[in-house]
Scaffold this motif. Structure first.
Motif: not given
Length: 149
Positions: A73-79, A101-112
């Motif tokens: 599972x992943x989540x996409x962002x609108x806009x 919390x997670x990572x993006x397509x390149x493996x970079x740590x990501x938080x929304x």
């Protein structure tokens, strides 16, 4: 509508309990019994953030149940150019903030971090990370956390 007779107290209790229902294109209706961890505390005693957090966990679990072993599972962002976040954690900050919390397509740590009034979650199936033998199932881990709270 059914022919079951309920007392006034039972009718009020049924109205107060949260319900989940989904109808799909094939016409099938899914009325789900919610876990005790979600219904134990009355909705009016929860913050908007806690209530959104609990429901997001249920949606993520349901989404993951439909995935094969090649996807997570992943989540996409609108806009914008924000891209996709592979969900690795979920939290809330009372009274009104939910965070992913997670990572993006390149493996970079990501938080929304998002206010519940702006909450819009787009769940996506992403190919699992190649180095992992089995797909990561965050919904199961999040659900375990619900039971412990």
């Amino acid at each position: 509508m059914d022919d079951r007779i309920a007392t006034t107290a039972e009718a009020h209790e049924a109205d107060a309990l949260p319900r989940k229902r989904d109808v799909h294109t094939g016409g099938e209706v899914q009325d789900e019994r919610l876990p005790d961890a979600v219904t134990r505390t009355p909705v009016e005693d929860k913050s908007a953030a806690e209530w959104a957090y609990e429901r997001l966990i249920l949606y993520i679990q349901n989404f993951e149940e439909q995935l094969d072993n090649e996807h997570e599972v992943a989540m996409g962002f609108a806009g914008g150019e924000a891209g996709v976040l592979r969900i690795e954690g979920l939290g809330f900050f009372d009274p009104d903030i939910v965070t992913f919390y997670g990572t993006d397509e390149t493996g970079m740590r990501t938080q929304l971090i998002q206010h519940v009034t702006q909450l819009s979650v787009f769940l996506r199936a992403m190919p699992k990370q190649v180095e992992k033998a089995t797909p990561r199932r965050i919904g199961f881990r999040l659900g375990s956390g619900l039971e412990q709270s």
